[in-house]
Write a protein that holds these residues in place. Structure first.
Motif, PDB file in Angstrom:
ATOM      1  N   LEU A 106       0.726  -1.266  -0.056  1.00  6.26           N
ATOM      2  CA  LEU A 106      -0.228  -0.177   0.007  1.00  6.26           C
ATOM      3  C   LEU A 106       1.046   1.275   0.006  1.00  6.26           C
ATOM      4  O   LEU A 106       0.642   2.166  -0.708  1.00  6.26           O
ATOM      5  CB  LEU A 106      -0.833  -0.029   1.283  1.00  6.26           C
ATOM      6  N   LEU A 107       1.833   1.305   0.734  1.00  7.23           N
ATOM      7  CA  LEU A 107       2.883   2.474   0.840  1.00  7.23           C
ATOM      8  C   LEU A 107       3.556   2.636  -0.441  1.00  7.23           C
ATOM      9  O   LEU A 107       3.998   3.767  -0.823  1.00  7.23           O
ATOM     10  CB  LEU A 107       3.807   2.220   2.232  1.00  7.23           C
ATOM     11  N   LEU A 108       3.898   1.382  -1.194  1.00  9.16           N
ATOM     12  CA  LEU A 108       4.559   1.403  -2.606  1.00  9.16           C
ATOM     13  C   LEU A 108       3.302   2.060  -3.484  1.00  9.16           C
ATOM     14  O   LEU A 108       3.730   3.121  -4.207  1.00  9.16           O
ATOM     15  CB  LEU A 108       4.971  -0.007  -2.840  1.00  9.16           C
ATOM     16  N   ALA A 109       2.142   1.774  -3.452  1.00 10.82           N
ATOM     17  CA  ALA A 109       1.307   2.283  -4.430  1.00 10.82           C
ATOM     18  C   ALA A 109       1.064   3.939  -3.886  1.00 10.82           C
ATOM     19  O   ALA A 109       1.164   4.704  -4.924  1.00 10.82           O
ATOM     20  CB  ALA A 109       0.089   1.552  -4.038  1.00 10.82           C
TER      21      ALA A 109
ATOM     22  N   PHE B  74       2.093   9.487  -5.560  1.00  9.52           N
ATOM     23  CA  PHE B  74       3.069  10.764  -5.253  1.00  9.52           C
ATOM     24  C   PHE B  74       3.976  10.962  -6.374  1.00  9.52           C
ATOM     25  O   PHE B  74       3.996  12.296  -6.772  1.00  9.52           O
ATOM     26  CB  PHE B  74       3.576  10.794  -3.773  1.00  9.52           C
ATOM     27  N   LEU B  75       4.641  10.105  -7.013  1.00 13.92           N
ATOM     28  CA  LEU B  75       5.801  10.657  -7.938  1.00 13.92           C
ATOM     29  C   LEU B  75       5.027  10.848  -9.234  1.00 13.92           C
ATOM     30  O   LEU B  75       5.448  11.969  -9.968  1.00 13.92           O
ATOM     31  CB  LEU B  75       6.595   9.256  -8.185  1.00 13.92           C
ATOM     32  N   ALA B  76       3.788  10.276  -9.473  1.00 13.70           N
ATOM     33  CA  ALA B  76       3.091  10.641 -10.867  1.00 13.70           C
ATOM     34  C   ALA B  76       2.606  12.083 -10.678  1.00 13.70           C
ATOM     35  O   ALA B  76       2.699  12.923 -11.403  1.00 13.70           O
ATOM     36  CB  ALA B  76       2.042   9.612 -11.171  1.00 13.70           C
ATOM     37  N   LEU B  77       2.119  12.436  -9.438  1.00 17.29           N
ATOM     38  CA  LEU B  77       1.506  13.692  -9.019  1.00 17.29           C
ATOM     39  C   LEU B  77       2.769  14.813  -9.253  1.00 17.29           C
ATOM     40  O   LEU B  77       2.364  15.920  -9.830  1.00 17.29           O
ATOM     41  CB  LEU B  77       0.921  13.654  -7.624  1.00 17.29           C
ATOM     42  N   SER B  78       3.895  14.259  -8.834  1.00 17.15           N
ATOM     43  CA  SER B  78       4.903  15.391  -8.804  1.00 17.15           C
ATOM     44  C   SER B  78       5.167  15.801 -10.232  1.00 17.15           C
ATOM     45  O   SER B  78       5.531  16.886 -10.407  1.00 17.15           O
ATOM     46  CB  SER B  78       6.132  14.747  -8.189  1.00 17.15           C
ATOM     47  N   ALA B  79       5.416  14.537 -11.001  1.00 17.80           N
ATOM     48  CA  ALA B  79       5.473  15.006 -12.295  1.00 17.80           C
ATOM     49  C   ALA B  79       4.545  15.967 -12.880  1.00 17.80           C
ATOM     50  O   ALA B  79       4.838  16.781 -13.811  1.00 17.80           O
ATOM     51  CB  ALA B  79       5.830  13.683 -13.169  1.00 17.80           C
ATOM     52  N   LEU B  80       3.340  15.756 -12.618  1.00 14.60           N
ATOM     53  CA  LEU B  80       2.414  16.435 -13.296  1.00 14.60           C
ATOM     54  C   LEU B  80       2.171  17.920 -12.645  1.00 14.60           C
ATOM     55  O   LEU B  80       1.950  18.847 -13.606  1.00 14.60           O
ATOM     56  CB  LEU B  80       0.897  15.774 -12.746  1.00 14.60           C
TER      57      LEU B  80
ATOM     58  N   ASN C  94      -0.856  12.867   3.588  1.00 14.92           N
ATOM     59  CA  ASN C  94      -1.654  12.421   5.016  1.00 14.92           C
ATOM     60  C   ASN C  94      -1.876  10.821   4.786  1.00 14.92           C
ATOM     61  O   ASN C  94      -1.707   9.903   5.857  1.00 14.92           O
ATOM     62  CB  ASN C  94      -2.943  13.164   5.122  1.00 14.92           C
ATOM     63  N   MET C  95      -1.961  10.203   3.741  1.00 14.07           N
ATOM     64  CA  MET C  95      -2.223   8.799   3.267  1.00 14.07           C
ATOM     65  C   MET C  95      -1.155   8.148   3.574  1.00 14.07           C
ATOM     66  O   MET C  95      -1.087   7.056   4.323  1.00 14.07           O
ATOM     67  CB  MET C  95      -2.506   8.546   1.896  1.00 14.07           C
ATOM     68  N   GLN C  96      -0.076   8.640   3.199  1.00 15.54           N
ATOM     69  CA  GLN C  96       1.315   8.013   3.560  1.00 15.54           C
ATOM     70  C   GLN C  96       1.485   8.053   5.118  1.00 15.54           C
ATOM     71  O   GLN C  96       2.073   7.164   5.944  1.00 15.54           O
ATOM     72  CB  GLN C  96       2.546   8.737   2.840  1.00 15.54           C
ATOM     73  N   ALA C  97       1.207   9.284   5.751  1.00 18.48           N
ATOM     74  CA  ALA C  97       1.507   9.293   6.963  1.00 18.48           C
ATOM     75  C   ALA C  97       0.747   8.433   8.016  1.00 18.48           C
ATOM     76  O   ALA C  97       1.248   7.799   8.930  1.00 18.48           O
ATOM     77  CB  ALA C  97       1.165  10.863   7.612  1.00 18.48           C
ATOM     78  N   PHE C  98      -0.533   8.410   7.823  1.00 19.72           N
ATOM     79  CA  PHE C  98      -1.299   7.432   8.362  1.00 19.72           C
ATOM     80  C   PHE C  98      -1.079   5.828   8.284  1.00 19.72           C
ATOM     81  O   PHE C  98      -0.937   5.002   9.133  1.00 19.72           O
ATOM     82  CB  PHE C  98      -2.784   7.489   8.156  1.00 19.72           C
TER      83      PHE C  98
ATOM     84  N   LEU D 102      -5.823   3.466  12.293  1.00 20.42           N
ATOM     85  CA  LEU D 102      -5.189   4.290  11.349  1.00 20.42           C
ATOM     86  C   LEU D 102      -4.804   3.669   9.748  1.00 20.42           C
ATOM     87  O   LEU D 102      -5.061   4.684   8.936  1.00 20.42           O
ATOM     88  CB  LEU D 102      -3.621   4.353  11.866  1.00 20.42           C
ATOM     89  N   MET D 103      -5.135   2.584   9.659  1.00 20.07           N
ATOM     90  CA  MET D 103      -4.915   2.070   8.373  1.00 20.07           C
ATOM     91  C   MET D 103      -6.515   2.440   7.632  1.00 20.07           C
ATOM     92  O   MET D 103      -6.246   2.575   6.511  1.00 20.07           O
ATOM     93  CB  MET D 103      -4.807   0.403   8.399  1.00 20.07           C
ATOM     94  N   ILE D 104      -7.429   2.252   8.444  1.00 20.15           N
ATOM     95  CA  ILE D 104      -8.890   2.649   7.964  1.00 20.15           C
ATOM     96  C   ILE D 104      -8.994   4.064   7.349  1.00 20.15           C
ATOM     97  O   ILE D 104      -9.323   4.502   6.344  1.00 20.15           O
ATOM     98  CB  ILE D 104      -9.759   2.348   8.892  1.00 20.15           C
ATOM     99  N   VAL D 105      -8.114   4.763   8.409  1.00 17.86           N
ATOM    100  CA  VAL D 105      -8.213   6.406   7.881  1.00 17.86           C
ATOM    101  C   VAL D 105      -7.495   6.558   6.538  1.00 17.86           C
ATOM    102  O   VAL D 105      -7.733   7.327   5.815  1.00 17.86           O
ATOM    103  CB  VAL D 105      -7.553   7.297   9.005  1.00 17.86           C
ATOM    104  N   SER D 106      -6.234   5.977   6.527  1.00 11.31           N
ATOM    105  CA  SER D 106      -5.406   6.004   5.332  1.00 11.31           C
ATOM    106  C   SER D 106      -6.188   5.394   4.005  1.00 11.31           C
ATOM    107  O   SER D 106      -6.139   6.123   3.044  1.00 11.31           O
ATOM    108  CB  SER D 106      -4.144   5.021   5.492  1.00 11.31           C
ATOM    109  N   LEU D 107      -6.806   4.228   4.096  1.00 12.87           N
ATOM    110  CA  LEU D 107      -7.359   3.879   2.766  1.00 12.87           C
ATOM    111  C   LEU D 107      -8.687   4.693   2.613  1.00 12.87           C
ATOM    112  O   LEU D 107      -8.980   4.947   1.362  1.00 12.87           O
ATOM    113  CB  LEU D 107      -8.104   2.397   3.380  1.00 12.87           C
ATOM    114  N   SER D 108      -9.358   5.314   3.636  1.00  9.14           N
ATOM    115  CA  SER D 108     -10.373   6.192   3.381  1.00  9.14           C
ATOM    116  C   SER D 108      -9.896   7.449   2.715  1.00  9.14           C
ATOM    117  O   SER D 108     -10.668   8.020   1.761  1.00  9.14           O
ATOM    118  CB  SER D 108     -11.246   6.545   4.732  1.00  9.14           C
TER     119      SER D 108
END
Length: 133
Positions: free
Chosen positions: A18-21, A26-32, A65-69, A102-108
């Motif tokens: 999940l963190l890899l995804a 994030f990397l795709a967004l950075s390029a954008l 925030n997804m990555q942090a949670f 915390l995982m539920i928050v991240s997935l949400s």
């Protein structure tokens, strides 16, 4: 409910993938963002770009925030394993429960980011349709 040392360990592969995804998003967004920045510098009055930039700003915050949670969830899984190893089963259950929350928050947040991403695509498509008329 019985909890053993292997219970929190079961989440390790899922959280890692999940963190890899999240990182790939994030990397795709950075390029954008970099591409839109160049386009904005070339044409600062383009209102479509302004909407996309605001959308990307929100998505970057969501992904952060997804990555942090998600990372905190993984950290608490490790702490839970240590606590269970030390023999404090009740505390281990509580820590594991917080890790799951915390995982539920991240997935949400991930679901919300997907919705925002779809809205950005709709904005782009509506601009293309507008150009055709």
């Amino acid at each position: 409910m019985e909890i053993t040392l292997t219970t929190p360990a079961l989440l390790f592969p899922a959280i890692s993938l999940l963190l890899l995804a999240y990182t790939n998003r994030f990397l795709a967004l950075s390029a954008l963002v970099r591409e839109l920045y160049a386009r904005h510098k070339a044409d600062p009055k383009n209102h479509l770009l302004r909407g996309q930039i605001e959308n990307l700003r929100y998505r970057v915050i969501l992904i952060r925030n997804m990555q942090a949670f998600g990372t905190c969830s993984l950290l608490l899984c490790v702490v839970c394993m240590f606590v269970l190893f030390a023999g404090w089963v009740m505390l281990g259950k509580v820590i594991f429960g917080v890790s799951l929350v915390l995982m539920i928050v991240s997935l949400s947040m991930s679901v919300r980011e997907i919705q925002v991403s779809v809205n950005a695509l709709k904005l782009q498509l509506s601009d293309m349709e507008h150009d055709e008329t």
